[in-house]
Design a protein around this motif. Structure first.
Motif, mmCIF file in Angstrom:
data_model
loop_
_atom_site.group_PDB
_atom_site.id
_atom_site.type_symbol
_atom_site.label_atom_id
_atom_site.label_comp_id
_atom_site.label_asym_id
_atom_site.label_seq_id
_atom_site.Cartn_x
_atom_site.Cartn_y
_atom_site.Cartn_z
ATOM 1 N N THR A 69 0.843 -1.194 0.000
ATOM 2 C CA THR A 69 0.000 0.000 0.000
ATOM 3 C C THR A 69 0.879 1.245 0.000
ATOM 4 N N GLY A 70 1.963 1.219 0.753
ATOM 5 C CA GLY A 70 2.915 2.330 0.745
ATOM 6 C C GLY A 70 3.527 2.543 -0.623
ATOM 7 N N ILE A 71 3.867 1.453 -1.298
ATOM 8 C CA ILE A 71 4.423 1.549 -2.652
ATOM 9 C C ILE A 71 3.422 2.230 -3.588
ATOM 10 N N ALA A 72 2.184 1.725 -3.597
ATOM 11 C CA ALA A 72 1.167 2.253 -4.508
ATOM 12 C C ALA A 72 0.793 3.694 -4.172
ATOM 13 N N LEU A 73 0.677 4.016 -2.881
ATOM 14 C CA LEU A 73 0.335 5.384 -2.491
ATOM 15 C C LEU A 73 1.474 6.343 -2.852
ATOM 16 N N GLY A 74 2.699 5.907 -2.676
ATOM 17 C CA GLY A 74 3.845 6.726 -3.067
ATOM 18 C C GLY A 74 3.851 6.988 -4.563
ATOM 19 N N ALA A 139 8.385 2.535 2.080
ATOM 20 C CA ALA A 139 7.851 2.265 0.746
ATOM 21 C C ALA A 139 7.225 3.526 0.161
ATOM 22 N N PHE A 140 6.493 4.263 0.982
ATOM 23 C CA PHE A 140 5.862 5.490 0.521
ATOM 24 C C PHE A 140 6.909 6.520 0.081
ATOM 25 N N ALA A 141 7.869 6.809 0.955
ATOM 26 C CA ALA A 141 8.884 7.826 0.658
ATOM 27 C C ALA A 141 9.698 7.457 -0.577
#
Length: 192
Positions: A69-74, A139-141
């Motif tokens: 989810t962090g990957i996709a939101l980033g 993952a987001f950053a």
């Protein structure tokens, strides 16, 4: 409007995220109640329109769901920001939540980096493993191209600490993505 829709499908997770940096409804479904609560707070406090639908291998644990989810939101943030021109670029915010304090300082720089200074006494918040909080933000950053520093100097209740983190990052991002009016990239290089 500055928006993006990202789909990411793997053998572990199926994710669809729609993001509008300029507002809208917030709807979140990840299968993890506490994570839904955090992402909802993130959308509301950031002033973002956010629709997140995630199906993950929760029979394993919450790690893949949170990280992916962090990957996709980033990726959605990076896409919605385009060339990163015409924004304030920097943001910082501190959020107290009862006995806890969280600070977020960030630079939308296209130089991804995470500094994460937080320790949680509890291993779980509901079904959410507190240790994956750092994985989500890394993952987001990384995928958003953001230098992100998160600091929780004190606190004893993991729910309060993590919620303060999500709200602090949301407010810092709200400041950083604010249109600057000139459309120019805020950099001596002229690009980020």
């Amino acid at each position: 409007m500055r928006n993006a829709t990202v789909e990411r499908n793997t053998k572990e997770t199926q994710i669809k995220i729609s993001l509008c940096l300029d507002g809208g409804d917030v709807k979140v479904s990840t299968g993890i109640g506490f994570f839904d609560h955090m992402l909802t707070a993130f959308g509301v406090h950031g002033g973002f329109g956010l629709d997140i639908d995630v199906k993950g291998d929760l029979e394993v644990d919450t790690h893949h769901t949170a990280e992916d989810t962090g990957i996709a939101l980033g990726k959605a943030f990076k896409e919605a920001l385009g060339d990163m021109g015409g924004i304030a670029r920097y943001g910082s915010f501190a959020v107290p939540m009862d006995e806890s304090l969280a600070k977020a300082i960030l630079d939308i720089s296209n130089r991804p980096f995470l500094v994460f200074n937080a320790k949680f006494e509890q291993e779980l918040c509901g079904d959410f493993e507190t240790a994956v909080t750092e994985e989500f933000w890394r993952a987001f950053a990384t995928n958003a191209g953001i230098t992100l520093h998160i600091d929780v100097p004190y606190g004893t209740n993991a729910h309060h600490q993590i919620e303060a983190i999500f709200k602090a990052v949301a407010h810092a991002l709200r400041i950083a993505v604010k249109p600057s009016g000139d459309g120019e990239v805020l950099s001596t290089k002229g690009v980020l």
